[in-house]
Design a protein around this motif. Structure first.
Motif, PDB file in Angstrom:
ATOM      1  N   GLY A 188       0.971  -1.289   0.093  1.00  0.00           N
ATOM      2  CA  GLY A 188      -0.076  -0.131  -0.159  1.00  0.00           C
ATOM      3  C   GLY A 188       0.630   1.191   0.282  1.00  0.00           C
ATOM      4  O   GLY A 188       2.073   1.156   0.252  1.00  0.00           O
ATOM      5  N   ARG A 189       0.110   2.314  -0.748  1.00  0.00           N
ATOM      6  CA  ARG A 189       0.993   3.811  -0.406  1.00  0.00           C
ATOM      7  C   ARG A 189       0.971   4.439   0.612  1.00  0.00           C
ATOM      8  O   ARG A 189       2.592   4.765   1.414  1.00  0.00           O
ATOM      9  N   LYS A 191       1.839   3.068   4.336  1.00  0.00           N
ATOM     10  CA  LYS A 191       2.248   1.983   4.746  1.00  0.00           C
ATOM     11  C   LYS A 191       3.547   2.515   4.775  1.00  0.00           C
ATOM     12  O   LYS A 191       4.568   2.377   4.888  1.00  0.00           O
ATOM     13  N   TYR A 239       0.352   8.781  -4.330  1.00  0.00           N
ATOM     14  CA  TYR A 239      -0.440   9.253  -2.890  1.00  0.00           C
ATOM     15  C   TYR A 239      -1.130   9.892  -3.910  1.00  0.00           C
ATOM     16  O   TYR A 239      -2.713  10.079  -3.889  1.00  0.00           O
ATOM     17  N   GLU A 301      -5.068   4.912   2.857  1.00  0.00           N
ATOM     18  CA  GLU A 301      -5.048   3.738   2.264  1.00  0.00           C
ATOM     19  C   GLU A 301      -5.318   4.117   0.570  1.00  0.00           C
ATOM     20  O   GLU A 301      -7.074   3.873   0.963  1.00  0.00           O
ATOM     21  N   LYS A 303      -4.485   1.948  -2.026  1.00  0.00           N
ATOM     22  CA  LYS A 303      -4.354   0.689  -2.580  1.00  0.00           C
ATOM     23  C   LYS A 303      -5.865   0.136  -2.694  1.00  0.00           C
ATOM     24  O   LYS A 303      -6.365  -0.594  -2.348  1.00  0.00           O
ATOM     25  N   ASN A 304      -5.730  -0.242  -3.966  1.00  0.00           N
ATOM     26  CA  ASN A 304      -7.279  -1.333  -4.581  1.00  0.00           C
ATOM     27  C   ASN A 304      -8.467  -0.260  -4.544  1.00  0.00           C
ATOM     28  O   ASN A 304      -9.430  -1.362  -4.595  1.00  0.00           O
ATOM     29  N   THR A 323     -12.285  -1.178  -0.355  1.00  0.00           N
ATOM     30  CA  THR A 323     -11.334  -1.708  -1.550  1.00  0.00           C
ATOM     31  C   THR A 323     -12.373  -2.012  -2.615  1.00  0.00           C
ATOM     32  O   THR A 323     -13.178  -3.086  -2.384  1.00  0.00           O
TER      33      THR A 323
END
Length: 329
Positions: A188-189, A191, A239, A301, A303-304, A323
């Motif tokens: 993930g971006r 994290k 991000y 986050e 991500k996805n 997500t």
């Protein structure tokens, strides 16, 4: 020659060419009328070209184009089919220009109103969530850029060979790019950014505590900080793109880039101001990285997750976006 009005000279040339090619010409008065019509067509074509290319003088060109009317066409239709078709096309262009002219003022007024509207100018800060994203992204871009260039330009304080330092710096940047590319997709971006900011803050704050006898350890800490910052520098672009809604994504990136350039500009001045205290630059950059760590806690986050299309979609969120896997469920 006919277009510029030299009709008699043009007639002599045409007669000479007709005699050479054994062709038959119409009577002189009809030939002269044709040449005048060609001249008129040339003037109109020139005005149209100047108007479309933006080199005309404004309304004067419009008036020249719109001066062609159906009475003129009726007077010239008996000449030949080619002239008639040409003037028919001119009349079509006339009607199109008339339509554009009637509607252009309102259209340009609407565009000007939108372009000068404060809502358009301040899209990145006119809603609560967008203000949070813009402020945090600008802050993080400023920190990343300031630290990156500060570490790059602060070679003299490390008392190492500058050529070796640049070779090591390039190597760790390459490793950072590879690491960021491989981990952003799986971890993930947020994290990875959080991890890089944290590592950079720790090593930069620890660097002044190292004894002067351990030059190699100081260099290692600086290189680890440089690698973390390089990785964050690459990922923060992705991000930011995923956080901002589609309709104002370019504005958000532009605001962040301004902050980034500001960080790059102030970096050498901070180095010069703290030149008497070699440890102070590391403390300043480490503290800035710590502020970046804290600022990331307010974001989510990406991500996805489904990217937001509009600011209204973003403001309608009551929690972090689901997500793609959760959305399918």
């Amino acid at each position: 020659m006919a277009v510029v009005g030299q009709h008699q000279t043009a007639m002599k040339e045409v007669k000479w060419a007709a005699a050479w090619n054994k062709a038959t010409l119409p009577p002189d008065n009809e030939l002269l009328t044709i040449m005048r019509s060609v001249q008129q067509q040339g003037k109109i074509a020139l005005e149209i070209e100047e108007h479309s290319s933006g080199t005309s003088t404004g309304l004067a060109a419009d008036e020249a184009i719109l001066s062609v009317n159906r009475e003129q066409l009726g007077n010239l239709q008996g000449i030949d089919m080619e002239s008639s078709q040409a003037f028919t096309k001119v009349l079509v262009l006339k009607e199109e220009f008339q339509f554009i002219r009637n509607n252009s003022e309102q259209k340009f007024e609407d565009l000007f109103t939108r372009a000068t509207s404060w809502k358009c100018t301040l899209d990145c800060s006119r809603t609560p969530k967008m203000r949070i994203i813009t402020i945090i992204m600008c802050l993080d871009y400023f920190i990343v850029s300031m630290t990156f260039y500060g570490l790059t330009l602060g070679t003299s304080s490390l008392e190492v060979n500058p050529f070796i330092f640049m070779a090591m710096s390039g190597t760790v940047e390459l490793v950072a790019k590879i690491f960021g590319t491989l981990t952003a997709g799986c971890m993930g971006r947020k994290k990875i950014l959080f991890l890089n900011f944290s590592v950079a803050a720790i090593v930069l704050l620890a660097q002044p505590l190292v004894s002067d006898d351990l030059k190699w350890l100081t260099l290692v800490l600086v290189m680890v900080g440089k690698m973390s910052i390089s990785c964050a520098f690459n990922l923060i672009y992705l991000y930011n793109l995923e956080l901002a809604p589609t309709e104002i994504r370019s504005q958000s990136m532009s605001a962040s880039q301004i902050a980034s350039r500001a960080g790059a500009v102030v970096s050498p001045y901070i180095l010069s101001a703290l030149e008497a205290y070699p440890w102070a630059m590391s403390v300043v950059m480490g503290a800035a990285e710590g502020a970046g760590v804290v600022s990331l806690l307010a974001l989510w986050e990406t991500k996805n997750t489904r990217l937001m299309d509009t600011v209204a979609d973003l403001e309608a969120l009551t929690h972090a976006p689901a997500t793609q896997t959760e959305a399918k469920r």
